[in-house]
Write an enzyme that holds these catalytic residues in place. Structure first.
Site, mmCIF file in Angstrom:
data_model
loop_
_atom_site.group_PDB
_atom_site.id
_atom_site.type_symbol
_atom_site.label_atom_id
_atom_site.label_comp_id
_atom_site.label_asym_id
_atom_site.label_seq_id
_atom_site.Cartn_x
_atom_site.Cartn_y
_atom_site.Cartn_z
ATOM 1 N N GLY A 111 25.891 -25.838 -13.622
ATOM 2 C CA GLY A 111 24.537 -25.486 -14.024
ATOM 3 C C GLY A 111 24.089 -26.284 -15.233
ATOM 4 O O GLY A 111 22.935 -26.227 -15.639
ATOM 5 N N SER A 154 34.986 -20.916 -11.716
ATOM 6 C CA SER A 154 33.745 -21.432 -12.280
ATOM 7 C C SER A 154 32.561 -20.535 -11.956
ATOM 8 O O SER A 154 31.511 -20.623 -12.583
ATOM 9 C CB SER A 154 33.443 -22.831 -11.722
ATOM 10 O OG SER A 154 34.440 -23.722 -12.109
ATOM 11 N N HIS A 214 33.411 -32.349 -8.132
ATOM 12 C CA HIS A 214 34.767 -31.895 -7.842
ATOM 13 C C HIS A 214 35.500 -32.837 -6.900
ATOM 14 O O HIS A 214 35.455 -32.656 -5.685
ATOM 15 C CB HIS A 214 34.742 -30.479 -7.261
ATOM 16 C CG HIS A 214 34.378 -29.453 -8.278
ATOM 17 N ND1 HIS A 214 35.319 -28.776 -9.020
ATOM 18 C CD2 HIS A 214 33.170 -29.038 -8.731
ATOM 19 C CE1 HIS A 214 34.709 -27.966 -9.872
ATOM 20 N NE2 HIS A 214 33.396 -28.102 -9.716
ATOM 21 N N CYS A 257 34.140 -31.312 -14.169
ATOM 22 C CA CYS A 257 33.117 -30.280 -14.249
ATOM 23 C C CYS A 257 32.924 -29.786 -15.685
ATOM 24 O O CYS A 257 32.455 -30.544 -16.519
ATOM 25 C CB CYS A 257 33.422 -29.147 -13.280
ATOM 26 S SG CYS A 257 31.937 -28.222 -12.876
ATOM 27 N N GLU A 267 38.495 -32.995 -6.283
ATOM 28 C CA GLU A 267 39.589 -32.320 -5.579
ATOM 29 C C GLU A 267 39.070 -31.629 -4.328
ATOM 30 O O GLU A 267 39.846 -31.210 -3.483
ATOM 31 C CB GLU A 267 40.257 -31.287 -6.509
ATOM 32 C CG GLU A 267 39.515 -29.955 -6.675
ATOM 33 C CD GLU A 267 38.295 -30.026 -7.593
ATOM 34 O OE1 GLU A 267 37.986 -31.127 -8.074
ATOM 35 O OE2 GLU A 267 37.651 -28.984 -7.819
ATOM 36 N N GLN A 314 31.855 -31.883 -19.112
ATOM 37 C CA GLN A 314 30.822 -31.547 -20.103
ATOM 38 C C GLN A 314 31.437 -31.477 -21.504
ATOM 39 O O GLN A 314 30.854 -31.958 -22.490
ATOM 40 C CB GLN A 314 30.155 -30.216 -19.734
ATOM 41 C CG GLN A 314 29.360 -30.303 -18.431
ATOM 42 C CD GLN A 314 29.144 -28.960 -17.769
ATOM 43 O OE1 GLN A 314 29.596 -27.920 -18.267
ATOM 44 N NE2 GLN A 314 28.478 -28.960 -16.621
#
Lengths: 373, 1093
Positions: free
Chosen positions: A308, A45, A348, A264, A350, A268
């Site tokens: 972001g 990422s 996250h 994440c 995880e 989105q």
């Protein structure tokens, strides 16, 4: 060797090089986690980003074979206050600088990371160039300004795997049995789209009884559905979600046909696929201490974050339920569509690095696949 | 859910007198809790026997009881105040234990008091080591192999399974008191015996040693919705085997990968859930194997602890305040983070700086004590420093310690025995870090040092970098040192004074010139400190709280205001002689000056204090109290004044240098403070005022000392100038002892002469505190010491008002005090010590600054003297009318503040201060009181009679007085006549009298029935045997001289071990008899401060 960071607004931070030599351009972001630099470096990422660690000492525990989130460091460049060439950890296999040099990652130390962080906090995430070449600041500044902005940038195609592969390893045990691989009984089959997938996600899925088939980002929905998975996982990844229109289209082809869990970037994309919009945050969320409220229970989770962009809650259709919100800035952290058997979180669960408070989401995914969710 | 509305009144229990292992961090936590609950609208009732606390200020609670922390006392308070709930988690182990006792005695149930913040069950699980371990194993966590025993036999049976070295930990003791590490059977047996004895439940845990494993602590908070957060991780640089209170620690943890850290996090939260801590803060300790990462849970505290105070200061997260709010129903996400304002308290602070804590020991006070650091805590205070990197924080912390060193060496003051390097590295001791430095300098490598110390190589490598940089610096002098090297040195935390030594800066006139030369040079080179905010979030959000530390970075965040402002210099690390009393004074200086319109700026480096709470002063600089660091802040803030008289010797030592640097010093002029310390000048002043003083002189060499002593004649009191707490003070009877003293005990020099006074044997001593504004002088209090002259005033019990001094002598002391204050131009506080002998009042000492007794006097008289004094320093004038003391500010006709003066017209007329001594921590140390102060803390008792007040003060110090039983009496010939009334009273109250030969004979002559017993050196069974068999309830034993010295040492030691009250002066014994009568008559009552004021 001297190195310099030049931001697109002209601010210059001199320091010392401790990684590879050369020039790297990227979006400068800061990460406030106090542990886990190896995981952060190797998280796809962060592709295209110059990552600043706010924790002052980096390198203390060296690097080891277990903690990487992918097969190599992914950041565009690495920025720290104090680098420790000498490391100490029973698991360490080498120094951080060596790893960075081996993978051509430019890194800078001895810079005022707090001043840099404060600058980004007020001026917003921006492009920068990290250079060890000794080139004039004016030249470096010009190069930075020519580089593309993160907004509108699709990086998923860059970081995704070339071909599909299977995964069945769970989280490794710690302590004296460290190094052995756990193979939990796997009763479900999950297809995971790799937009920059982290290994810890795969391990967590395996821990929860899922055999995973990882597929490249551009794999068509029909191909995945043909595998008859119990569920589909939409992974984390770099860049602007709005630029990955293809992935939104794919997801629309999956929703309603199979349970889908997104994390994440995957979250989105879910927001976009469900009809919402995404927008860029001023300087993003990158850290391991963000409080998130899980609305169904009211409980607070301390979460690992790295994004972001965010989903605009007002853009979502009524049937989409907001499940999680960030308590620092009230942004959307999770959503679900019960009818379509899909859900996603912005943070996250995880971990890797970060707290384990939200591991329950993997159980929830299994429950949905089992028809209980 | 917001606050609970079913509660109205909440009782908070404090932690009592300061002892080793439980210090002013609990004033900090208690004060925070009081404020937190009151701002929620609850009625707060507070009980604490320690008057030198901010929490016992009448403004902090609705009803403040300075009463003993016993079931009987607190039950009386509960009966009067009828609280709905009791919060026991902010007063240390003392409060938790007392809460359990109150529960067991049925008091809580009887009065319907709900325990909040902790359940009895949770306290029991956390404290009962065996139950705790069982619980850990039950939830799948690992613990060291161990077992609990109640006898030596059981222990011997268990040791086979556990193996050597074995750790012995007594249950329910403070700071691990009475525990230790055994390497062989003999030692094992001895420590087990001691541990069983120290444990109030006669139980010790025998445990597998994890010596050398890495040690970590996590500070955890949990709310009733099961939201849990980690506030801070703390890594002990000294590995397992050294008590965390005696370890150098660093926050956050430096040598953990995220995988390891998250395991600790998961386990810490699991521990809280398993133990049943439903709301509040806890501390969980872990050991990690450096070779395979195995994690053992070591222990947990289900309450706010010393480490939580450190964690609060290290992160800016107010653990005690939040714990109090969670206890009354809030959840973490309902509470704001004060520092960022925008974000909630349900988050985990993240640090972009490094914090180092170093303990401060006081072994110089206990020369016979074993200095080996073990699992039983021995330090009396600590400092914390903040830097952007570990080396910077580490070096700043050493600089803060104020132990006569300029920092971590680099000052030419190393005292290393090269023969002992290996030993000093292997066996933990207070000098270990200096030996470590030496080892690195002399070429030992990191691997070798790691093998000896087990200190993690990462830290050793950081130390090596410091040592290497020092080596590079030595190649230059101040005129040619390269700017980048100098900057690097500052970034690594080297002090200007250290650099002055390393770079051979010229010393001109004053001691501080060399340091200032470095300062000037680095300014020329453009090397300036920058100040940064402790913001809980690594700059992710703006910080609104000006809680600052210095570093050498690229931008400054201090944003000083343009208000009128004053800097108050704090008192640094707690030590014996300079502790919480001075922090109290500094905090009051803040309150006083803020209330007359000044912005207050606090500088201090002690994480245990209220003064370093971010909301005490308007601005807080968490910095060392050295000339360099203070000047940096002065340069930045440009204050209207700096207050140096409230923090004890620490800031006073800087006064002249600050003044010379042009810093405006408020209050009494440094020259007056010097005058009072300068025998010649002070003697001349007394002569001019015609005030008697014992014959005196000063000496800068042995010969001079002998000459002075012969002139004024023996016995004499000798002491160095500029010390607090009677450091190295002694009473000397002959030339030989004086010569030895001059040779060994002090380092006399023309700058620091030794002061020699005629010692007034058998005199009574008095302490007078006053406040002055430059002309008006107001007597704050006159205290009579209960011990005779020769016992340091800080170790003597004392009483307000005087009870055995004639009114004309009281008047004389008042007159002298006023004369002295005027002559010295005192603006602020002044303390005078008087002695009375043969009808003459002598001045022993004058200290024109805050004194240790000010908080006690303030509590006894109900007037905030330190605040008033600070206001005087800030330009206010005093105006006295019969009932009120008015504080007038120039330009205003009405007083800004009026304080009603105590008239004594109430039923709490007498106030006694008693002290606690740390003997139990230092086996083998003689316990006789003397001119060197050794007490760590104090308790206060108030009552309608002297006896009642004295009894409560004793109970407040944890000393039970017997109401019946056998009293053992053994006194010197001089005391025999005065013993008679005491013995009669004891007999009349039903005590059986035992006495040694001479004493017994003298009492029998007066018709008392006495059983004779042997002295220790006379035969068996002797006095010590009786003590050990629990046959003696009370001991009166005055020193008989050299012949019976060992006898007395043995009795005193036995008395301490077995908790038998022992009086070593007859005045003390007489007071005890009155106290026993008050307790026996059971007429004592409890009263709040607010009722009196």
């Amino acid at each position: 060797m001297d190195a310099v960071l030049v931001l697109e607004d002209g601010r210059v931070f001199p320091g010392r090089s401790f990684g590879a030599t050369g020039e790297r351009i990227g979006e400068v972001v800061f990460h406030t986690g106090m542990t886990g630099y190896q995981e952060i470096l190797t998280d796809p990422s962060y592709s295209g980003q110059l990552v600043t660690m706010t924790a002052p000492h980096i390198g203390n525990t060296g690097v080891n074979d277990f903690d990487p989130e992918s097969f190599k460091p992914q950041v565009a460049g690495f920025i720290v206050r104090a680098y420790s060439e000498d490391y100490s950890s029973w698991r360490a296999r080498g120094s951080l600088a060596q790893l960075l040099r081996d993978h051509q990652i430019v890194a800078i130390a001895e810079i005022d990371t707090r001043a840099l962080t404060r600058h980004i906090r007020t001026a917003g995430a921006m492009r920068g160039i990290l250079s060890t070449t000794g080139e004039a600041v004016a030249t470096l500044l010009a190069k930075t300004r020519q580089a593309p902005s993160m907004e509108g940038l699709d990086l998923t195609r860059v970081v995704t795997c070339d071909e599909s592969y299977g995964w069945s390893e769970g989280s490794a045990p710690f302590g004296p049995d460290y190094g052995t691989t756990l193979l939990p009984p796997l009763t479900r089959h999950v297809v995971a789209y790799d937009f920059g997938l982290k290994r810890t996600i795969l391990r967590r899925l395996a821990d929860h009884g899922c055999r995973v088939t990882v597929v490249p980002a551009q794999t068509p929905a029909s191909e995945v559905l043909a595998m008859q998975p119990d569920g589909v996982f939409y992974s984390n990844g770099p860049g602007d979600p709005a630029a990955a229109a293809y992935a939104v289209e794919t997801l629309r082809g999956l929703l309603g046909k199979v349970p889908v869990f997104g994390i994440c970037l995957g979250h989105q994309l879910m927001g976009l696929a469900l009809g919402g919009r995404t927008y860029k945050l001023p300087f993003g969320h990158h850290g391991a201490n963000h409080p998130v409220r899980y609305l169904p229970t009211g409980r607070v989770e301390i979460t690992s974050q790295n994004h972001g962009f965010a989903v605009d809650p007002d853009s979502l259709p009524a049937e989409v339920e907001i499940t999680h919100i960030n308590l620092n800035d009230q942004t959307v952290e999770g959503l679900r569509h019960p009818g379509l058997r899909c859900f996603s979180v912005q943070y996250h669960p995880e971990a890797g690095p970060g707290p384990h408070d939200a591991t329950y989401l993997f159980r929830d995914f299994v429950s949905i696949m089992e028809g209980k969710g | 859910m917001p606050r609970r509305n079913d509660l109205t009144t909440i009782l908070i229990i404090g932690s009592g007198p300061i002892v080793i292992g439980q210090a002013c961090e609990f004033d900090y936590s208690g004060a925070q809790a009081c404020k937190a609950l009151r701002e929620e609208g609850y009625r707060v009732v507070l009980v604490n026997s320690n008057p030198a606390t901010i929490m016992t200020d009448p403004g902090l609670a609705d009803a403040t009881y300075i009463e003993p922390l016993t079931v009987a006392s607190v039950e009386r308070i509960i009966a009067r105040e009828r609280p709905d709930a009791l919060l026991p988690t902010v007063g240390g182990q003392t409060a938790l234990n007392l809460a359990v006792d109150l529960h067991e005695a049925g008091v809580l149930e009887r009065y319907g008091v709900e325990l909040i913040g902790a359940s009895v069950e949770a306290v029991r699980i956390a404290e009962d080591r065996q139950r705790f371990k069982d619980k850990m194993i039950e939830i799948g966590l690992q613990v060291p192999r161990s077992g609990t025993v109640h006898s030596v036999d059981e222990a011997m049976a268990l040791i086979g399974q556990v193996g050597f070295p074995a750790i012995i930990r007594p249950s329910f003791t403070l700071g691990g008191a009475g525990g230790g590490i055994a390497y062989n059977l003999e030692e094992f047996k001895e420590i087990v015996e001691r541990g069983l004895d120290a444990s109030p439940v006669n139980q010790v845990l025998i445990e597998e040693s994890v010596l050398g494993w890495k040690e970590f602590e996590l500070e955890v908070m949990r709310d009733r919705m099961d939201n849990g957060v980690i506030i801070c991780s703390i890594e002990n640089i000294d590995p397992m085997g050294v008590h965390t209170g005696d370890s150098v620690t660093v926050a956050p943890a430096m040598t953990l990968t995220d995988r390891e850290y998250q395991q600790l996090r998961d386990q810490a939260l699991a521990v809280l859930r398993a133990v049943g801590v439903e709301t509040g803060g806890s501390n969980v300790q872990f050991a990690i194997s450096p070779t395979d990462g195995r994690i053992y849970v070591i222990e947990m505290n289900p309450r706010v602890s010393r480490s939580s105070a450190l964690a609060s200061k290290a992160t800016g997260f107010p653990i005690a305040k939040i714990a109090a709010k969670l206890a009354i129903g809030y959840t973490l996400d309902e509470l704001p983070n004060d520092i960022t304002r925008e974000t909630p308290a349900s988050f985990e602070p993240t640090l972009d700086y490094v914090v180092v804590k170093i303990p401060r020991w006081t072994f110089e006070k206990f020369p016979q004590a074993d200095q080996t650091l073990t699992t039983s805590m021995k330090s009396v205070g600590e400092v914390m420093a903040i830097g952007r990197t570990f080396p910077e924080a580490f070096q700043k912390a050493w600089r803060s310690l104020e132990q006569g060193r300029l920092g971590w060496g680099a000052d030419g003051k190393d005292q290393i025995n090269p023969e002992r390097v290996r030993e000093r590295l292997i066996t933990p001791n207070p000098e270990r870090y200096f030996y470590l430095r030496y080892a690195l300098q002399s070429g030992m490598n990191v691997a070798q040092i790691n093998a000896l110390t087990h200190i993690d190589p990462w830290f050793l490598e950081q130390f090596e970098q410091i040592v290497n940089l020092e080596g590079r610096l030595r190649a230059f002098d101040l005129s040619n040192v390269p700017a980048d090297l100098l900057r690097q040195a500052k970034r690594m935390g080297f002090g200007d004074a250290q650099l002055a030594y390393l770079l051979r800066a010229p010393r001109l006139r004053h001691a501080w010139d060399a340091e200032l030369a470095v300062r000037a040079r680095r300014k020329e080179l453009g090397i300036f400190p920058t100040f940064h905010r402790v913001d809980t979030c690594a700059a992710e959000f703006p910080a609104f709280t000006p809680y600052l530390y210095s570093s050498y970075e690229s931008e400054d965040e201090a944003e000083p205001s343009t208000r009128k402002k004053v800097i108050i210099l704090g008192s640094g690390p707690n030590r014996i002689g300079q502790g919480i009393e001075f922090d109290y004074c500094c905090v009051h200086a803040v309150f006083g000056l803020r209330s007359i319109g000044y912005e207050t700026i606090m500088v201090n480096c002690n994480p245990e204090t209220v003064s370093t709470d971010y909301d005490t002063a308007d601005r807080l600089y968490f910095e060392p109290l050295t000339l360099e660091d203070v000047l940096n802040i002065v340069d930045l803030e440009e204050p209207d004044g700096v207050l140096v008289q409230f923090g004890g010797q620490t800031p006073l030592k800087l006064a002249r240098a600050l003044e010379a640097a042009g810093v405006p010093i408020w209050g009494t002029a440094p020259d007056s403070i010097d005058l009072a310390e300068d025998r010649d000048r002070f003697g001349a002043l007394l002569g001019r005022l015609d005030i008697p003083a014992p014959a005196h002189g000063s000496a800068t060499s042995g010969e001079e000392a002998l000459e002075v002593a012969r002139t004024i004649s023996y016995p004499v009191v000798v002491r160095p100038s500029y010390v607090l707490g009677g450091r190295a003070m002694a009473i000397v009877y002959d030339d030989e002892t004086l010569e030895r003293y001059m040779r060994e005990a002090v380092d006399a020099s023309p700058e620091h002469p030794v002061l020699i006074d005629r010692f007034l044997e058998d005199a009574f001593e008095m302490d007078v505190d006053c406040v002055a504004d430059g002309s008006e002088v107001v007597i704050a209090g006159i205290m009579e010491q209960i011990e005779l002259a020769g016992v340091h005033s800080g170790d003597s019990a004392c009483v307000i008002p005087t009870y055995m001094v004639a009114p004309e002598h009281v008047a004389m002391m008042q007159t002298y005090t006023v004369q002295l204050a005027r002559a010295l131009g005192v603006v602020g506080l002044m303390n005078v010590q008087y002695a009375m002998k043969d009808g003459i009042v002598y001045v022993l000492e004058v200290n024109p600054r805050a004194s240790r007794t000010i908080p006690f006097v303030a509590k006894a008289t109900g007037t905030p003297w330190a605040q008033i004094a600070a206001q005087c320093a800030g330009g206010a004038q005093l105006r006295l009318d019969d009932q009120y003391l008015h504080v007038m500010v120039p330009g205003q006709t009405e007083p800004v503040i009026s304080h009603k003066l105590d008239t004594g017209e109430h039923n709490q007329k007498y106030h006694v201060k008693e002290v606690v001594l740390p003997w139990a921590r230092f086996p083998g140390v003689d316990t006789l009181l003397g001119p060197e102060m050794r007490s760590t803390g104090e308790a206060m008792g108030s009552g309608a009679t002297f006896g009642e007040a004295f009894a409560k003060a004793q109970l407040g110090c944890g000393q039970d007085l017997p109401l019946s039983g056998k009293a053992f009496l053994s006194v010197n010939d001089r005391d025999k006549a005065s013993l008679l009334p005491i013995a009669r009273d004891l007999a009349a109250m039903g005590f059986e009298l035992l006495a040694t030969g001479g004493t017994a004979a003298s009492l029998r002559e007066h018709g008392l029935t006495v059983t004779s017993i042997y002295k220790v050196n006379e035969g068996r069974p002797n006095a010590v045997d009786y003590v050990k068999n629990n046959e003696i309830a009370l001991i009166v034993n005055t020193p008989l001289g050299k012949a019976s010295f060992f006898d007395e040492v043995a009795i005193r030691r036995a008395a301490i071990t077995y908790g038998v009250p022992m009086l070593t002066t007859l005045s003390g014994a007489a007071a005890a008899v009155q106290a026993i009568r008050a307790l026996a008559d059971d007429v004592w009552t409890v009263h709040s401060l607010q009722e009196r004021i």
